[in-house]
Every structure is written in structure tokens, then in C-alpha cells.
Design an enzyme around this catalytic site. Sequence first.
Site, mmCIF file in Angstrom:
data_model
loop_
_atom_site.group_PDB
_atom_site.id
_atom_site.type_symbol
_atom_site.label_atom_id
_atom_site.label_comp_id
_atom_site.label_asym_id
_atom_site.label_seq_id
_atom_site.Cartn_x
_atom_site.Cartn_y
_atom_site.Cartn_z
ATOM 1 N N SER A 112 37.147 31.662 29.160
ATOM 2 C CA SER A 112 37.596 31.574 30.556
ATOM 3 C C SER A 112 36.672 30.743 31.433
ATOM 4 O O SER A 112 36.877 30.655 32.638
ATOM 5 C CB SER A 112 37.769 32.977 31.144
ATOM 6 O OG SER A 112 36.555 33.676 31.073
ATOM 7 N N THR B 48 36.216 34.138 34.793
ATOM 8 C CA THR B 48 35.322 33.458 35.737
ATOM 9 C C THR B 48 33.921 34.044 35.934
ATOM 10 O O THR B 48 33.787 35.242 36.172
ATOM 11 C CB THR B 48 36.005 33.543 37.129
ATOM 12 O OG1 THR B 48 37.300 33.038 37.008
ATOM 13 C CG2 THR B 48 35.238 32.803 38.182
ATOM 14 N N THR C 208 34.909 28.286 36.461
ATOM 15 C CA THR C 208 35.984 28.886 35.653
ATOM 16 C C THR C 208 36.889 27.829 35.031
ATOM 17 O O THR C 208 36.943 26.688 35.501
ATOM 18 C CB THR C 208 36.858 29.789 36.555
ATOM 19 O OG1 THR C 208 37.776 30.524 35.758
ATOM 20 C CG2 THR C 208 37.658 28.984 37.562
ATOM 21 N N ARG D 52 47.386 23.426 38.646
ATOM 22 C CA ARG D 52 47.127 24.658 39.414
ATOM 23 C C ARG D 52 45.619 24.810 39.672
ATOM 24 O O ARG D 52 44.798 24.619 38.789
ATOM 25 C CB ARG D 52 47.647 25.866 38.635
ATOM 26 C CG ARG D 52 47.428 27.223 39.314
ATOM 27 C CD ARG D 52 46.162 27.905 38.856
ATOM 28 N NE ARG D 52 46.020 29.261 39.389
ATOM 29 C CZ ARG D 52 44.927 29.987 39.279
ATOM 30 N NH1 ARG D 52 43.876 29.522 38.655
ATOM 31 N NH2 ARG D 52 44.867 31.201 39.788
ATOM 32 N N THR E 210 36.622 37.276 41.376
ATOM 33 C CA THR E 210 37.225 36.989 40.079
ATOM 34 C C THR E 210 38.585 37.677 40.052
ATOM 35 O O THR E 210 38.821 38.629 40.793
ATOM 36 C CB THR E 210 36.314 37.489 38.934
ATOM 37 O OG1 THR E 210 36.935 37.208 37.683
ATOM 38 C CG2 THR E 210 36.042 38.972 39.027
ATOM 39 N N GLY E 211 39.481 37.190 39.209
ATOM 40 C CA GLY E 211 40.811 37.794 39.128
ATOM 41 C C GLY E 211 41.882 36.814 39.553
ATOM 42 O O GLY E 211 41.700 35.594 39.452
HETATM 43 C C1 SD4 Z 1 41.439 31.860 39.047
HETATM 44 N N1 SD4 Z 1 39.932 33.567 39.784
HETATM 45 O O1 SD4 Z 1 41.543 30.713 38.619
HETATM 46 C C2 SD4 Z 1 40.135 32.565 38.777
HETATM 47 C C3 SD4 Z 1 40.120 33.007 37.382
HETATM 48 C C4 SD4 Z 1 39.845 34.387 37.129
HETATM 49 O O2 SD4 Z 1 40.809 36.260 36.234
HETATM 50 O O3 SD4 Z 1 38.872 34.947 37.580
HETATM 51 N N2 SD4 Z 1 40.776 34.987 36.440
HETATM 52 O O4 SD4 Z 1 42.332 32.432 39.650
#
Ligand code: SD4
Length: 324
Positions: free
Chosen positions: A82, A184, A202, A212, A235-236
Site C-alpha cells: 500500500s 498508507t 501511499t 484517482r 489513513t483509510g
Molecule cells: C487513500 N488514504 O488513497 C489513502 C489510502 C489509505 O486505506 O490509507 N487507504 O485514500
Amino acid sequence: MKTRRELLQYAGAAFATLPFAKAFAQAKSSSLTLPGPIVVSTWNFGMQANEAAWKILGNGGHALDAVISGVAVPEADPKNTSVGYGGLPDRDGHVTLDACVMDENGNAGSVACVENIVHVAALARKVMEKTPHVMLVGEGAQQFGLANGFPKTNLLTPSSEKLWREWLKTAQYKPIANIENHDTIGMLALDSAGNLSGTCTTSGMAYKMHGRVGDSPLIGAGLYVDNEVGAATSTGVGEEVIKICGSHLVIEQMRAGRSPEEACRIAVERIVKKNPVKRDDLQVGFLALNKHGEHGAYCILKGFQYAVRSNSQNTLIDGKSHFA
Ligand code: SD4
């Protein structure tokens, strides 16, 4: 000569009445110990990244140097799917990376949707230091990196390609926050001079639409640093973080006197208010570090961890969650 107790009382009074910067200057001149150095970062792979950052921070180095060096570890790790090299590609098979940095002077740099460059946090720092801009994207960001000596690297490892080809068989285009495969890395540091910096890097959502961009490279969403107050990262599911200007919100809550954890909780609850039903695919976690070296986190779903390294701590902490 003041006793230790008198010095602490004096420091407490100074913090209560003066802006932080002045209080720190006074604390320094009275030879009190400053709260740093300390580094915090998202997920359990933050432990290894913190170790690299600590080599700089623990030796009196600059917070910005420390965070860039810390996140370079997961960026270069092919097993981390990731972040950086070995990150899972978008639905068309391109690995596109996002990153940003902020330093103690409020300077910011960012790159988004960059291909073929591993160390995009360092690239974001270059944008901050060498251009009049804050953000470069796509082809332009890659060109800038190559022109500045970043090597060209195919980021798609054979194992990530295999996973993508497997995914293509069903090809569900919905972005999913894979909370089991750590996401991330956001890293925040307070150095021994009392200065804060942060970075977030990330490969974004696995199998996202080509082009995106998530929250991670957006100043105020995936990262914010205010040297008078603290630093925050996320994160998320980036889309939800962007819609509430998440990391900036966390900073403003800390400015209003909230603890790092409380500030993160308020940001999480703002997202939950818009998405009140628990969903397995909606995870967001915030992590914050304040000017006193206090840290805290909060997330929507259980399972978000963060790593802390200081003179007294080297540990992984479970972030509190909205849903049990
Ligand atoms: C995103 N926040 O690209 C980042 C990636 C991540 O769980 O943390 N995903 O949306």
C-alpha cells in the site's frame, strides 16, 4: 539556582499564559528539557519506519529529515502493498503514488498520481524546496523527479501484478479500504529543537480508477502541521477525509485545547455523522501529535494501530474506535 520543582512550576505557568513559541524560548533559556524528540506513525509497519526516523531524531536531527528517512523504509519495501514500490496498482495496472510533506515553517510540498518513482515523500519535499509550487501531479511530477535525480523504477512487482490479475477476474471497481493489509504511512515528528514536521505517502486505494487521487497528498486532508499547535495525519478511505478537511480539522481542535485523541475523535465523528451505519469498507483513522509531545489517535473501525518512538517509548498502540 532554581530547584527542579520550581522550574516545572515556572514552565507550567509559562505554558498557561504564553503562546507556545514564547514558552519554548523561555523554557530553553532556563535549560528545561523540551518535550521532543518523538516520532509517531500509522500502522504496525510504522515501528520499522520509526526506527529509521529515530536514527536522525534521537541524534538531535531535524524532524523533516527524520520523517522523510523514516517513510523511505516502507516506500522501498516490496512486501508492503500500500506504499511505494510493490504498491497495488489501479484498475488499469498502473501503480500511482501520492505523497506530501509539511515543515515547521508551514512550507508544504506534494505530488499526486506519480508513476515510476519510489521515494515520493522525498519528491514532495523537493517540490516544496525547489519550486514556487505546492503540488505537482502525474507526468509533470515524474519529469520533475527524473530531472532531479530520482531513479526511474517500475513499481509493479510480480506479486502485486499477480494480485491485480486475480482481481481483474471479478473487477469490482469500488474502492475498498483494506484494513487488514496495512495502508498508507503518515509520520509526524517533534525534534529536540521543539519543531514539528510530517509526511504522508501511499499508493492509495488498490484498484482505484486511473487518475484517482486520495487524501494523502492533499495538505489539510491527509496531513497538516502547525508548529504552534501540532501535527496530524490520516489513513483509510481518502474520499471521506477530503470531504471534512480531516487533518486540518484535527489541528484546529487541538488549537482549541483538545487533546490529540479528542481532536481525532471529533474528526472521526464528523465522518460517522455523514455515514452513520457501520460498514466494513469504511475505515478512517486519524493520528495526531501536539507541541507538548502528546499523541493520540481515533478511528472508525477497530484495528487501526500506530507506532511511537521516543526516549521512553518504542511501542505499538491500538487507536480507540467509534465502532467496537
Ligand atoms: C487513500 N488514504 O488513497 C489513502 C489510502 C489509505 O486505506 O490509507 N487507504 O485514500
